[in-house]
Design an enzyme around this catalytic site. Structure first.
Site: not given
Ligand code: SDX
Length: 426
Positions: A310, A367
């Site tokens: 998140h 989710d």
């Molecule tokens: C919602 O914003 C909100 O409030 C959203 C929400 C709401 O109520 O409106 O809470 C609802 O959208 C929840 C999120 C649902 N999405 C998912 O479950 C999809 C999986 N999650 C990721 O795509 C990610 O965690 C996000 C999109 C939710 C957040 O992305 P960020 O903040 O841009 O974080 P990032 O992608 O920069 O991640 C930081 C690191 C990265 O690795 P490095 O570059 O440091 O090596 O963490 C890794 C990412 O690759 N990472 C994950 C991951 N989430 C982050 N790696 C694998 N699986 C994951 N789920």
């Protein structure tokens, strides 16, 4: 709110900017005059460190897993109120008293049936049409059928927005249920004034002319809790879309349609459908939790561990905690033993002790478990994000209204740093 200052030194010259502080001691550097002072802008991919507004609607503390709507902890609201009262709280800033609640219910009932011409739209969609595509198209079409109610101006009497808000909250539920009935080729079931919001939705979804639907109080309670937990989440992607589109003075319905489209994304509200598809594939192909986690960690694919991670929460999403409990309760009431729940729990356990996830503070988000409950209720996975939109709608309306009534209301138009070809001639 101004308490102290931040100092920038650019090319040896010093510039000071006020530090503003909110009611929960969050601090921001107000850089409203940065470009005119220094010629510089800030660059912040994904707006990780950028505030778009001040807001009095929802407070998140990502480090401590706190979520409050208008100051009330979401756990308390989920336990003590129904979704429609929380919707009223978000839009109007107060929990409705009895007379306000009665008037709100009257408006929701009065505006629960879509225009008959809109009903015919459903018959022109292909059978496999994703309900999120139908939802956004239907919502923007409301501004064609109700133009007088969609242009909210601060000078306009409040009741116009109340009607538009009630119409949206009530009709979105009807449109959602109709899109499901259309997808299974069954006749539409109309809302009944004798039923409450969640009971009405379940009845419109699952009753049919030959088999009446038995409304279980535990299921309507679970649905109320789920919708409340999804009702707002400060400046997330879809809410930011509603605010940005609304900032051009676009009407409420068209602004919300933009929010529905943003929510559909698999990185946002679409993740709840992706979680179930991920668990179903694990079950069908015998893929282990470890294999999925390794795939999610690799940079070679866009695959993520859906339902995990998140932007704000760097601890367990407080909503996921409540949803996990509701999950167990619903499955017990319905006497369902869903193998996907066991797979989900094993996946969570494996991820929470994996270095990669620990280092990055990745926890289950809203989710991860919600789809298990929707599945148990009988809602197909294509409808999961529609349920998310139903819950989020009062938050979108509240945020749109707050932006419109903010004295610093301006069209949102970010700047950029150009990196393309310099001046050249044809
Ligand atoms: C919602 O914003 C909100 O409030 C959203 C929400 C709401 O109520 O409106 O809470 C609802 O959208 C929840 C999120 C649902 N999405 C998912 O479950 C999809 C999986 N999650 C990721 O795509 C990610 O965690 C996000 C999109 C939710 C957040 O992305 P960020 O903040 O841009 O974080 P990032 O992608 O920069 O991640 C930081 C690191 C990265 O690795 P490095 O570059 O440091 O090596 O963490 C890794 C990412 O690759 N990472 C994950 C991951 N989430 C982050 N790696 C694998 N699986 C994951 N789920």
């Amino acid at each position: 709110m101004e308490k102290s200052k931040a100092k920038f030194i650019i090319d040896g010259k010093e510039f000071e900017y006020p530090l503003i502080e909110g009611t929960e001691n969050e601090r921001a550097i107000d850089i409203s005059t940065l470009r005119s002072d220094t010629g510089c802008i800030t660059l912040d991919y994904g707006y990780m460190n950028t505030g778009a507004c001040t807001s009095a609607i929802t407070y998140l503390d990502g480090e401590n897993g706190v979520l409050r709507y208008r100051g009330y902890p979401v756990e308390e609201l989920a336990e003590k109120l129904e979704f429609v009262s929380v919707a009223y709280l978000l839009v109007n800033g107060k929990i409705p008293n009895n007379s306000e609640r009665k008037e709100w219910s009257r408006l929701l009932n009065k505006h629960s049936i879509i225009h008959e011409d809109m009903r015919h739209f459903f018959y022109r969609y292909p059978e496999h049409a994703h309900p999120m595509a139908i939802l956004s198209a239907m919502v923007v079409s409301l501004s064609a059928f109700y133009p007088e109610l969609s242009q909210h101006r601060p000078e306009e009497p409040e009741e116009q927005l109340d009607i538009a808000a009630a119409r949206l909250i009530s009709m979105l539920r009807t449109i959602a249920a109709f899109s499901y009935k259309k997808s299974i080729g069954e006749p539409f079931v109309y809302p009944q004034h004798s039923l409450k919001y969640c009971e009405n939705f379940l009845n419109m979804m699952f009753s049919s002319p030959v088999i009446p639907y038995e409304i279980k109080p535990e299921i309507t309670k679970a649905l109320n809790v789920l919708l409340i937990l999804h009702a707002d989440h400060e400046q997330n992607c879809s809410t930011s879309a509603v605010r940005l589109v609304g900032s051009a003075r676009v009407n409420l319905y068209a602004s919300v349609a933009a929010g529905i489209c943003a929510l559909w994304g698999p990185l946002h509200g679409g993740a709840n459908q992706m979680v179930i598809e991920m668990l179903e594939e694990m079950r069908a192909k015998g893929i282990s939790a470890k294999e999925v986690i390794e795939k999610a960690k690799s940079r070679d694919t866009a695959f993520r561990l859906y339902g995990f991670g998140h932007r704000v929460y760097k601890s367990y999403d407080p909503r996921a905690k409540v949803i996990k409990k509701v999950c167990d309760d619903v499955l017990k009431v319905l006497n369902i033993n869903d193998p996907l729940l066991e797979i989900a729990k094993k996946l969570e356990e494996a991820a929470l002790c994996d270095e990669f996830f620990i280092e990055r503070n990745l926890y289950p988000n809203v989710d991860f478990y919600s789809g298990i409950i929707y599945r148990a209720i009988g809602i197909p996975k294509e409808m999961f994000t529609v349920l998310f939109a139903l819950g989020r709608l009062p938050g979108w309306i509240a945020q749109w209204k707050e932006a419109r009534e903010d004295c610093s209301f301006k069209i949102q138009r970010p700047r950029q740093i150009y990196v393309g070809p310099q001046n050249r001639h044809v």
